[in-house]
Design an enzyme around this catalytic site. Structure first.
Site, PDB file in Angstrom:
ATOM      1  N   LYS A   1       0.953  -1.401  -0.097  1.00 46.59           N
ATOM      2  CA  LYS A   1       0.004   0.077  -0.199  1.00 46.59           C
ATOM      3  C   LYS A   1       0.794   1.243  -0.113  1.00 46.59           C
ATOM      4  O   LYS A   1       1.372   1.664   0.912  1.00 46.59           O
ATOM      5  CB  LYS A   1      -0.799  -0.020   1.365  1.00 46.59           C
ATOM      6  CG  LYS A   1      -1.867   1.186   1.259  1.00 46.59           C
ATOM      7  CD  LYS A   1      -3.092   0.955   2.317  1.00 46.59           C
ATOM      8  CE  LYS A   1      -4.019   2.010   2.098  1.00 46.59           C
ATOM      9  NZ  LYS A   1      -5.110   2.016   0.998  1.00 46.59           N
TER      10      LYS A   1
ATOM     11  N   GLU B   1      -2.321  -2.149  -3.232  1.00 41.89           N
ATOM     12  CA  GLU B   1      -3.714  -1.389  -2.964  1.00 41.89           C
ATOM     13  C   GLU B   1      -3.502   0.164  -3.174  1.00 41.89           C
ATOM     14  O   GLU B   1      -2.604   0.828  -2.720  1.00 41.89           O
ATOM     15  CB  GLU B   1      -4.209  -1.615  -1.723  1.00 41.89           C
ATOM     16  CG  GLU B   1      -5.463  -1.118  -1.302  1.00 41.89           C
ATOM     17  CD  GLU B   1      -5.944  -0.954   0.189  1.00 41.89           C
ATOM     18  OE1 GLU B   1      -6.823   0.062   0.508  1.00 41.89           O
ATOM     19  OE2 GLU B   1      -5.310  -1.621   0.972  1.00 41.89           O
ATOM     20  N   GLY B   2      -4.473   0.691  -3.836  1.00 44.10           N
ATOM     21  CA  GLY B   2      -4.548   2.143  -4.099  1.00 44.10           C
ATOM     22  C   GLY B   2      -4.911   2.949  -2.745  1.00 44.10           C
ATOM     23  O   GLY B   2      -5.067   2.447  -1.847  1.00 44.10           O
ATOM     24  N   MET B   3      -5.185   4.115  -3.071  1.00 41.76           N
ATOM     25  CA  MET B   3      -5.776   4.984  -1.969  1.00 41.76           C
ATOM     26  C   MET B   3      -6.680   5.981  -2.674  1.00 41.76           C
ATOM     27  O   MET B   3      -6.654   6.651  -3.543  1.00 41.76           O
ATOM     28  CB  MET B   3      -4.596   5.877  -1.524  1.00 41.76           C
ATOM     29  CG  MET B   3      -4.792   6.900  -0.242  1.00 41.76           C
ATOM     30  SD  MET B   3      -3.338   7.914   0.146  1.00 41.76           S
ATOM     31  CE  MET B   3      -3.997   8.289   1.826  1.00 41.76           C
ATOM     32  N   GLY B   4      -7.744   5.839  -2.071  1.00 39.99           N
ATOM     33  CA  GLY B   4      -9.058   6.612  -2.758  1.00 39.99           C
ATOM     34  C   GLY B   4      -9.492   6.222  -4.079  1.00 39.99           C
ATOM     35  O   GLY B   4      -9.364   4.976  -4.257  1.00 39.99           O
TER      36      GLY B   4
ATOM     37  N   ASN C   1     -17.887  -4.991  -4.820  1.00 40.13           N
ATOM     38  CA  ASN C   1     -17.769  -5.466  -3.405  1.00 40.13           C
ATOM     39  C   ASN C   1     -18.808  -5.087  -2.568  1.00 40.13           C
ATOM     40  O   ASN C   1     -19.830  -4.158  -2.814  1.00 40.13           O
ATOM     41  CB  ASN C   1     -16.593  -4.622  -2.808  1.00 40.13           C
ATOM     42  CG  ASN C   1     -16.314  -5.116  -1.524  1.00 40.13           C
ATOM     43  OD1 ASN C   1     -16.319  -6.419  -1.216  1.00 40.13           O
ATOM     44  ND2 ASN C   1     -16.233  -3.961  -0.797  1.00 40.13           N
ATOM     45  N   ASP C   2     -19.334  -5.980  -1.483  1.00 39.25           N
ATOM     46  CA  ASP C   2     -20.297  -5.652  -0.588  1.00 39.25           C
ATOM     47  C   ASP C   2     -21.634  -5.498  -1.147  1.00 39.25           C
ATOM     48  O   ASP C   2     -22.329  -4.618  -0.933  1.00 39.25           O
ATOM     49  CB  ASP C   2     -19.975  -4.446   0.458  1.00 39.25           C
ATOM     50  CG  ASP C   2     -20.641  -4.181   1.425  1.00 39.25           C
ATOM     51  OD1 ASP C   2     -20.551  -3.177   2.104  1.00 39.25           O
ATOM     52  OD2 ASP C   2     -21.131  -5.055   1.888  1.00 39.25           O
TER      53      ASP C   2
ATOM     54  N   PRO D   1     -19.870 -10.595  -1.214  1.00 36.95           N
ATOM     55  CA  PRO D   1     -21.020  -9.965  -0.283  1.00 36.95           C
ATOM     56  C   PRO D   1     -20.086  -9.423   0.914  1.00 36.95           C
ATOM     57  O   PRO D   1     -18.860  -9.430   1.222  1.00 36.95           O
ATOM     58  CB  PRO D   1     -21.561 -11.338   0.151  1.00 36.95           C
ATOM     59  CG  PRO D   1     -20.435 -12.470   0.048  1.00 36.95           C
ATOM     60  CD  PRO D   1     -19.669 -11.946  -1.063  1.00 36.95           C
ATOM     61  N   PHE D   2     -21.093  -9.066   1.869  1.00 36.43           N
ATOM     62  CA  PHE D   2     -20.419  -8.258   3.240  1.00 36.43           C
ATOM     63  C   PHE D   2     -19.728  -9.361   3.783  1.00 36.43           C
ATOM     64  O   PHE D   2     -20.332 -10.442   3.995  1.00 36.43           O
ATOM     65  CB  PHE D   2     -21.443  -7.674   3.951  1.00 36.43           C
ATOM     66  CG  PHE D   2     -21.016  -7.165   5.225  1.00 36.43           C
ATOM     67  CD1 PHE D   2     -20.425  -6.073   5.292  1.00 36.43           C
ATOM     68  CD2 PHE D   2     -21.224  -7.783   6.327  1.00 36.43           C
ATOM     69  CE1 PHE D   2     -20.055  -5.365   6.429  1.00 36.43           C
ATOM     70  CE2 PHE D   2     -20.789  -7.336   7.599  1.00 36.43           C
ATOM     71  CZ  PHE D   2     -20.020  -6.180   7.790  1.00 36.43           C
TER      72      PHE D   2
END
Length: 228
Positions: free
Chosen positions: A37, A114-117, A174-175, A203-204
């Protein structure tokens, strides 16, 4: 094997959990996965990694790589690298990020970054997450929500990747929940409108154990397409 940048359509779309889940599932497929990250922000933890997100990634991938490689730069306020620079007078170190990525790439078969925002989160003036991905020379996976409005955000994100000539491996929804966009329809519309494959939907997740993540991602994500 190519490393992958896990980008999001926005902040809080679940990039950390998707990256962690992919790391667990790929390791179970005997892929030597490292995690990174480049920039993290927020309140520093008192123990372990400064960033909780980074700790989640490291545990999922079961790596013992130095924190300064996994997370080269941490800002102690919840802000983009550019805003943190202006507020804290701490300039984002892109050269350090790229150097750390190269070092990690020598330690593992594949790195999940992993990106940011969102994809256009500013790092420096006229330098965004898209620029960083471009310099890393790796493809991306787009993480999006299932909530109403996601089609607009996803299309804009994909168009920016295409503008910067960043290859896209696919989309992960996602989610998903009953109050959001019906997943079957969302998958159909995103693929039809963008020409980008939806790799699956998650899913969550209540149980964040590695066993749970592996089971969920193995069942719901097209991991073979991810590795092509």
């Amino acid at each position: 094997m190519k490393s992958i940048f896990v980008a999001g359509t926005d902040t809080d779309v679940g990039k950390t959990y998707i990256t962690a889940g992919l790391a667990v599932a790929l390791r179970k497929m005997n892929v030597d996965v490292g995690v990174m990250k480049p920039f993290a922000a927020g309140t520093a933890q008192k123990k372990g990694f400064k960033s909780e997100d980074v700790e989640i990634l490291a545990k999922a991938a079961q790596v013992a790589d130095p924190e300064n490689l996994i997370n080269p730069q941490f800002f102690p306020i919840p802000a983009s690298p550019y805003t943190a620079w202006k507020n804290l007078k701490t300039k984002p170190k892109v050269s350090t990020i790229l150097s750390s990525f190269k070092k990690l790439s020598k330690l593992h078969e594949m790195i999940l970054v992993e990106g940011m925002g969102g994809i256009m989160t500013p790092i420096l003036k006229d330098y965004y997450i898209t620029n960083l991905i471009k310099e890393m020379k790796i493809p991306s996976v787009i993480v999006t929500r299932s909530k109403v409005g996601t089609v607009n955000h996803t299309i804009m994100t994909i168009q920016m990747c295409q503008k910067y000539k960043i290859p896209i491996k696919g989309i992960i929804i996602n989610d998903f929940d009953d109050d959001g966009y019906p997943i079957k329809n969302l998958k159909r519309d995103l693929e039809s409108l963008t020409g980008v494959k939806v790799l699956g939907s998650i899913p969550f997740i209540k149980d964040m154990s590695n066993a749970s993540l592996n089971r969920i991602f193995k069942k719901n994500i097209d991991l073979k397409s991810l590795l092509k």
